[in-house]
Scaffold this motif. Structure first.
Motif, PDB file in Angstrom:
ATOM      1  N   LEU A   1      59.992  28.383  50.061  1.00 59.99           N
ATOM      2  CA  LEU A   1      59.198  29.509  49.571  1.00 59.99           C
ATOM      3  C   LEU A   1      58.490  29.179  48.264  1.00 59.99           C
ATOM      4  O   LEU A   1      57.286  29.411  48.107  1.00 59.99           O
ATOM      5  CB  LEU A   1      60.097  30.721  49.342  1.00 59.99           C
ATOM      6  N   LEU A   2      59.253  28.660  47.313  1.00 56.75           N
ATOM      7  CA  LEU A   2      58.732  28.505  45.955  1.00 56.75           C
ATOM      8  C   LEU A   2      57.774  27.339  45.807  1.00 56.75           C
ATOM      9  O   LEU A   2      57.041  27.267  44.819  1.00 56.75           O
ATOM     10  CB  LEU A   2      59.893  28.345  44.964  1.00 56.75           C
ATOM     11  N   SER A   3      57.767  26.443  46.767  1.00 51.29           N
ATOM     12  CA  SER A   3      56.877  25.283  46.663  1.00 51.29           C
ATOM     13  C   SER A   3      55.656  25.404  47.559  1.00 51.29           C
ATOM     14  O   SER A   3      54.840  24.485  47.624  1.00 51.29           O
ATOM     15  CB  SER A   3      57.646  24.007  47.030  1.00 51.29           C
ATOM     16  N   ASP A   4      55.504  26.562  48.231  1.00 52.65           N
ATOM     17  CA  ASP A   4      54.437  26.727  49.218  1.00 52.65           C
ATOM     18  C   ASP A   4      53.480  27.816  48.759  1.00 52.65           C
ATOM     19  O   ASP A   4      53.882  28.968  48.537  1.00 52.65           O
ATOM     20  CB  ASP A   4      55.047  27.102  50.573  1.00 52.65           C
ATOM     21  N   SER A   5      52.215  27.484  48.631  1.00 43.78           N
ATOM     22  CA  SER A   5      51.210  28.441  48.158  1.00 43.78           C
ATOM     23  C   SER A   5      50.961  29.565  49.157  1.00 43.78           C
ATOM     24  O   SER A   5      50.319  30.564  48.824  1.00 43.78           O
ATOM     25  CB  SER A   5      49.892  27.726  47.849  1.00 43.78           C
ATOM     26  N   ARG A   6      51.434  29.424  50.362  1.00 46.94           N
ATOM     27  CA  ARG A   6      51.283  30.519  51.323  1.00 46.94           C
ATOM     28  C   ARG A   6      52.171  31.699  50.947  1.00 46.94           C
ATOM     29  O   ARG A   6      51.940  32.826  51.395  1.00 46.94           O
ATOM     30  CB  ARG A   6      51.642  30.049  52.735  1.00 46.94           C
ATOM     31  N   TYR A   7      53.199  31.439  50.160  1.00 44.45           N
ATOM     32  CA  TYR A   7      54.138  32.485  49.776  1.00 44.45           C
ATOM     33  C   TYR A   7      54.095  32.761  48.270  1.00 44.45           C
ATOM     34  O   TYR A   7      53.898  33.895  47.851  1.00 44.45           O
ATOM     35  CB  TYR A   7      55.560  32.088  50.190  1.00 44.45           C
ATOM     36  N   ALA A   8      54.304  31.743  47.466  1.00 42.40           N
ATOM     37  CA  ALA A   8      54.394  31.914  46.017  1.00 42.40           C
ATOM     38  C   ALA A   8      53.012  31.981  45.383  1.00 42.40           C
ATOM     39  O   ALA A   8      52.106  31.231  45.766  1.00 42.40           O
ATOM     40  CB  ALA A   8      55.198  30.769  45.400  1.00 42.40           C
TER      41      ALA A   8
ATOM     42  N   GLU B   1      45.698  37.424  45.134  1.00 41.75           N
ATOM     43  CA  GLU B   1      46.721  36.601  45.773  1.00 41.75           C
ATOM     44  C   GLU B   1      46.585  35.149  45.338  1.00 41.75           C
ATOM     45  O   GLU B   1      45.645  34.784  44.615  1.00 41.75           O
ATOM     46  CB  GLU B   1      46.592  36.730  47.292  1.00 41.75           C
ATOM     47  N   SER B   2      47.504  34.319  45.805  1.00 37.73           N
ATOM     48  CA  SER B   2      47.546  32.924  45.352  1.00 37.73           C
ATOM     49  C   SER B   2      46.283  32.153  45.708  1.00 37.73           C
ATOM     50  O   SER B   2      45.852  31.276  44.957  1.00 37.73           O
ATOM     51  CB  SER B   2      48.761  32.217  45.969  1.00 37.73           C
ATOM     52  N   GLY B   3      45.653  32.477  46.829  1.00 38.46           N
ATOM     53  CA  GLY B   3      44.439  31.775  47.220  1.00 38.46           C
ATOM     54  C   GLY B   3      43.203  32.247  46.494  1.00 38.46           C
ATOM     55  O   GLY B   3      42.114  31.713  46.707  1.00 38.46           O
ATOM     56  N   GLY B   4      43.334  33.272  45.658  1.00 36.35           N
ATOM     57  CA  GLY B   4      42.205  33.783  44.905  1.00 36.35           C
ATOM     58  C   GLY B   4      41.588  35.036  45.492  1.00 36.35           C
ATOM     59  O   GLY B   4      40.732  35.670  44.863  1.00 36.35           O
ATOM     60  N   ARG B   5      42.001  35.417  46.698  1.00 41.78           N
ATOM     61  CA  ARG B   5      41.459  36.629  47.325  1.00 41.78           C
ATOM     62  C   ARG B   5      41.886  37.861  46.534  1.00 41.78           C
ATOM     63  O   ARG B   5      43.058  38.033  46.211  1.00 41.78           O
ATOM     64  CB  ARG B   5      41.948  36.735  48.762  1.00 41.78           C
ATOM     65  N   VAL B   6      40.913  38.725  46.237  1.00 43.71           N
ATOM     66  CA  VAL B   6      41.181  39.947  45.481  1.00 43.71           C
ATOM     67  C   VAL B   6      41.014  41.154  46.395  1.00 43.71           C
ATOM     68  O   VAL B   6      39.983  41.302  47.063  1.00 43.71           O
ATOM     69  CB  VAL B   6      40.236  40.079  44.268  1.00 43.71           C
TER      70      VAL B   6
ATOM     71  N   THR C   1      52.338  40.856  37.064  1.00 39.66           N
ATOM     72  CA  THR C   1      52.517  40.172  38.345  1.00 39.66           C
ATOM     73  C   THR C   1      53.208  41.084  39.344  1.00 39.66           C
ATOM     74  O   THR C   1      53.907  42.030  38.978  1.00 39.66           O
ATOM     75  CB  THR C   1      53.338  38.880  38.179  1.00 39.66           C
ATOM     76  N   VAL C   2      53.017  40.758  40.624  1.00 33.77           N
ATOM     77  CA  VAL C   2      53.555  41.559  41.719  1.00 33.77           C
ATOM     78  C   VAL C   2      54.610  40.746  42.452  1.00 33.77           C
ATOM     79  O   VAL C   2      54.394  39.570  42.778  1.00 33.77           O
ATOM     80  CB  VAL C   2      52.437  41.957  42.712  1.00 33.77           C
ATOM     81  N   GLN C   3      55.749  41.387  42.709  1.00 34.68           N
ATOM     82  CA  GLN C   3      56.819  40.720  43.464  1.00 34.68           C
ATOM     83  C   GLN C   3      57.050  41.417  44.803  1.00 34.68           C
ATOM     84  O   GLN C   3      56.803  42.612  44.943  1.00 34.68           O
ATOM     85  CB  GLN C   3      58.141  40.722  42.662  1.00 34.68           C
ATOM     86  N   ASN C   4      57.554  40.634  45.740  1.00 37.94           N
ATOM     87  CA  ASN C   4      57.909  41.170  47.042  1.00 37.94           C
ATOM     88  C   ASN C   4      59.272  40.606  47.428  1.00 37.94           C
ATOM     89  O   ASN C   4      59.598  39.467  47.089  1.00 37.94           O
ATOM     90  CB  ASN C   4      56.865  40.772  48.089  1.00 37.94           C
ATOM     91  N   LEU C   5      60.075  41.418  48.093  1.00 38.59           N
ATOM     92  CA  LEU C   5      61.375  40.946  48.559  1.00 38.59           C
ATOM     93  C   LEU C   5      61.210  40.209  49.884  1.00 38.59           C
ATOM     94  O   LEU C   5      60.652  40.748  50.842  1.00 38.59           O
ATOM     95  CB  LEU C   5      62.342  42.117  48.747  1.00 38.59           C
TER      96      LEU C   5
ATOM     97  N   ILE D   1      54.164  37.156  44.246  1.00 41.64           N
ATOM     98  CA  ILE D   1      53.183  36.861  45.298  1.00 41.64           C
ATOM     99  C   ILE D   1      51.746  37.111  44.851  1.00 41.64           C
ATOM    100  O   ILE D   1      50.803  36.707  45.535  1.00 41.64           O
ATOM    101  CB  ILE D   1      53.458  37.691  46.562  1.00 41.64           C
ATOM    102  N   ALA D   2      51.564  37.800  43.732  1.00 42.84           N
ATOM    103  CA  ALA D   2      50.202  38.150  43.329  1.00 42.84           C
ATOM    104  C   ALA D   2      50.182  38.548  41.860  1.00 42.84           C
ATOM    105  O   ALA D   2      51.228  38.713  41.226  1.00 42.84           O
ATOM    106  CB  ALA D   2      49.672  39.304  44.188  1.00 42.84           C
ATOM    107  N   GLN D   3      48.972  38.694  41.336  1.00 39.14           N
ATOM    108  CA  GLN D   3      48.771  39.183  39.978  1.00 39.14           C
ATOM    109  C   GLN D   3      47.908  40.431  40.074  1.00 39.14           C
ATOM    110  O   GLN D   3      46.970  40.493  40.870  1.00 39.14           O
ATOM    111  CB  GLN D   3      48.074  38.135  39.114  1.00 39.14           C
TER     112      GLN D   3
END
Length: 725
Positions: free
Chosen positions: A46-53, A441-446, A499-503, A524-526
């Motif tokens: 999870l923590l090393s993958d930009s699809r999640y973190a 999100e991590s990819g830059g999508r707002v 920042t935004v967290q998700n369980l 997961i996001a800012q």
């Protein structure tokens, strides 16, 4: 909101999370279980993958070194147990933790912990031996340095001996100043140190595992955390404000679990058979399940036995608070039910602000919201009675409207956040549709999260009260009200968590039927305000500022060395109901004039300044005369203030006669009395809340008395009816 966590701090403040069964007799494992090893690999993925973190980090030697540092800080934050010699030996693991973690091999973490447990045992033995020595003369000029976060590791055992000597002397002096006799002091401290050693000795492998995994999670992001299956359940319960059980708050005291508080309306309260201070020594399931002796159990194990599905029975063997522990227990049978934790829900009151000149008195409604809670599971099941901060506030607004209030203050002080959905929907109670927050999100999508419900629950005057403890969802709401010009923001600059967290349930990938791997609260996001600014680091700045009660260097997002930097993105179109800038100089002038003559506000400011000055010292004197003079001065000041309250007709302080420091740990106090004192603290005079109501009343009077000013400040509101008096 995430605060800095340490294993020792958790042990001292919340032993229910850590204390194992006294009779377990099991040795701490030197490696994680198979399930824990799998969980570690899932966390790494999870923590090393930009699809999640949101901000993934490679688990390499550099991050391993950071993990290592954080793990040591979690175990020994005050540098009270390890020596520089220990650290030199541990350094061999510093850049190897990454390779082991990827394989699920955490032998290094368990090896460090094994040494830690030995050091704690040795330190406690030393402290207990000191209690028998003649070291309790307090006529000298030495001191005890309690803040050792930035101190170097003690060079050797002799240096630790000296540190602990001063620590034990300070513990002794505190109890002596509280009026305790030497024999009672020795007995209290000996038991305290014994319990410390017992607590560490009885930690289970899952506690060590969670602490170490969090050293990795927190190295990636300060608000990313790992929860074991049990701690995940507790986190979810805290968010939902409801549980299925008997409705009692429990606390560990020595080897037994006692009732600290009875939740009104729950099975325990309705039975009239239990009260604060009663001790639970046995638990049985149903009508005929075997009774289990729970003396010496860790509190979360006891809680797990007492909680259960609604409608099921639980039998408790209870020793009343007034009886000796060797007394015959009383059998109490309860039927479990769903219990709402009302003490943590939104509450309302009305403050009357006296008439000013020719303008009549104003009634200001206050809604205190301690968190943005939501019963996620209840909402998913479309349960019409699920807990929701927005739903509760909406009901309170209806109530306050019926009471004909002239304005509403929403008190978000020390509200650490919670559900992002609740922050958006709560904003919708005060604006008529529109964007509330932007999420990148991590990819830059707002994406833009908006209130889509037509209508406003409260169109009248609004103020939002914030402080440094207001974080995350609180900052989203306060920022939205400020950007829309919907209400005044009053207080201190907020925490600065943007920042935004998700369980993330780690059992979802293997599709386990039972919880095995735990959950990750993952960043997961800012989020960004609708004006494009991030609250990250900077927080939300108030329109009318109170003196800062805590320095940003000590508390807030800026204290995290790996927090995201502040940035901004493009603003999004939104309605501007008002512009308070032309009004603020007049409000500040009225505020300054009022607080100059407000004794309670002045006392608060004095206390804040004194607290800051004392904290900056990072040490306390061990000279009895000096400490006694300081204590006597503080007590005299409290009594003097109480007399002034009487003379001025102010509300009395219910804790004015209480000693500021009884020298006791939480588990050493009388539970019933301590719980009652905690309730009294909630009713202490609150000059900041009252001043916030007065500021809002000022705004109402100024705008209603000056048509030109009102037209400038609230051009949209004048058309739409907002801030109507």
């Amino acid at each position: 909101m995430t605060v800095k966590k340490t294993l020792l701090a958790l042990l001292l403040s919340a032993p229910f999370a850590l204390m194992a069964r006294a009779d377990s007799g099991t040795a701490l494992p030197n490696a994680p279980t198979a399930d824990q090893a799998t969980a570690a690999k899932l966390v790494y993925g999870l923590l090393s993958d930009s699809r999640y973190a949101y901000r993934p980090k490679a688990l390499d030697d550099a991050l391993a070194a950071d993990m290592y540092k954080r793990y040591l800080e979690a175990l020994d934050p005050g540098k009270q147990f390890f020596t520089a010699q220990d650290i030199a030996k541990f350094d061999a693991y510093k850049t190897k933790l990454d390779d082991g973690f990827k394989r699920g091999d955490m032998s290094a973490a368990y090896a460090i912990f094994a040494v830690y447990r030995q050091r704690v045992e040795a330190r406690v033995a030393h402290a207990r031996a000191l209690l028998k020595q003649d070291i309790f003369d307090f006529a000298g000029n030495d001191s005890f340095v309690y803040d050792r976060e930035d101190a170097p590791w003690a060079t050797d055992k002799a240096a630790l001996d000296e540190l602990w000597k001063q620590s034990v002397r300070n513990d002794w002096l505190r109890l002596k100043l509280a009026g305790k006799k030497p024999e009672d002091i020795r007995k209290t401290l000996d038991k305290r140190y014994e319990n410390l050693a017992k607590g560490i000795a009885e930690l289970k492998g899952e506690d060590v595992f969670q602490t170490f995994v969090n050293s990795y999670a927190n190295a990636v992001d300060p608000h990313t955390d790992y929860f074991t299956p049990r701690s995940a359940d507790n986190f979810n319960l805290s968010m939902s404000l409801s549980l299925e059980g008997i409705g009692a708050v429990l606390q560990r005291q020595d080897d037994v679990v006692a009732i600290r508080e009875i939740v009104p309306g729950g099975p325990a309260g309705n039975s009239k058979k239990l009260k604060p201070g009663d001790r639970v020594v046995g638990v049985g399931q149903g009508d005929s399940g075997p009774m289990e002796d729970v003396i010496g159990w860790r509190i979360d194990d006891v809680v797990a036995k007492i909680r259960g599905k609604k409608g099921t029975k639980v039998r408790l063997d209870v020793i009343p608070a007034e009886a000796g522990l060797d007394s015959q227990p009383v059998r109490v049978v309860l039927v479990r039910d769903k219990v709402r934790l009302e003490d943590q829900a939104a509450k309302a009151e009305v403050i009357t602000i006296p008439a000013a000149g020719k303008t009549p008195a104003k009634r200001i409604g206050v809604i205190k919201l301690p968190g943005f809670y939501q019963d996620f599971e209840g909402r998913r099941r479309n349960n019409g009675d699920y807990a929701s901060a927005t739903r509760d506030v909406a009901k309170l607004l209806t109530q306050l409207r019926g009471e004909k209030v002239d304005g509403v203050v929403l008190d978000l002080r020390n509200n650490g956040g919670g559900s992002l959905t609740e922050a958006i929907e709560l904003s919708g109670l005060f604006i008529d549709r529109g964007p509330v927050v932007q999420v990148r999100e991590s990819g830059g999508r707002v994406s833009v999260e908006s209130d889509s419900d037509a209508g406003i629950a409260w169109e009248g005057p609004l103020a939002v009260l914030i402080n440094r403890g207001s974080a995350s969802a609180s900052e989203i709401f306060a920022g939205a009200m400020q950007d829309y010009g919907r209400g005044l923001v009053i207080g201190e600059t907020t925490f600065g968590k943007g920042t935004v967290q998700n369980l993330v349930d780690l059992d979802r990938w293997p599709a386990n039927e039972t919880a095995r791997f735990g959950q990750v609260k993952l960043t997961i996001a800012q989020f960004f305000r609708v004006n494009g600014s991030s609250t990250q680091h900077k927080g939300v700045e108030p329109d009318i500022a109170f003196p800062a009660s805590v320095d940003a260097s000590e508390f807030g997002e800026s204290t995290y060395d790996n927090a995201l930097p502040w940035t901004r993105i493009a603003a999004v179109p939104h309605t501007r109901y008002g512009n308070f800038e032309p009004l603020l100089p007049k409000l500040r002038a009225l505020h300054d004039k009022r607080v100059a003559d407000n004794k309670e506000y002045q006392w608060w400011a004095e206390d804040v300044a004194r607290f800051k000055a004392e904290r900056a010292k990072k040490a306390v004197s061990l000279n009895e005369a000096e400490r006694r003079a300081e204590r006597d001065g503080n007590e005299a000041k409290r009594k003097q203030r109480q007399e002034e309250r009487k003379a001025l007709g102010l509300a009395l302080d219910p804790l004015a006669d209480e000693s500021a420091d009884d020298g006791l740990a939480a588990s050493e106090r009388d539970i019933a009395k301590d719980a009652a004192r905690e309730k009294l603290a909630d009713s202490r005079p609150d000059p900041l809340l009252r001043e916030s109501a007065a500021i809002l009343a000022d705004a109402v009077r100024l705008l209603n008395g000056d048509d030109k000013l009102s037209a400038v400040v609230l051009p949209t509101a004048n058309v739409r009816g907002h801030w109507a008096d």
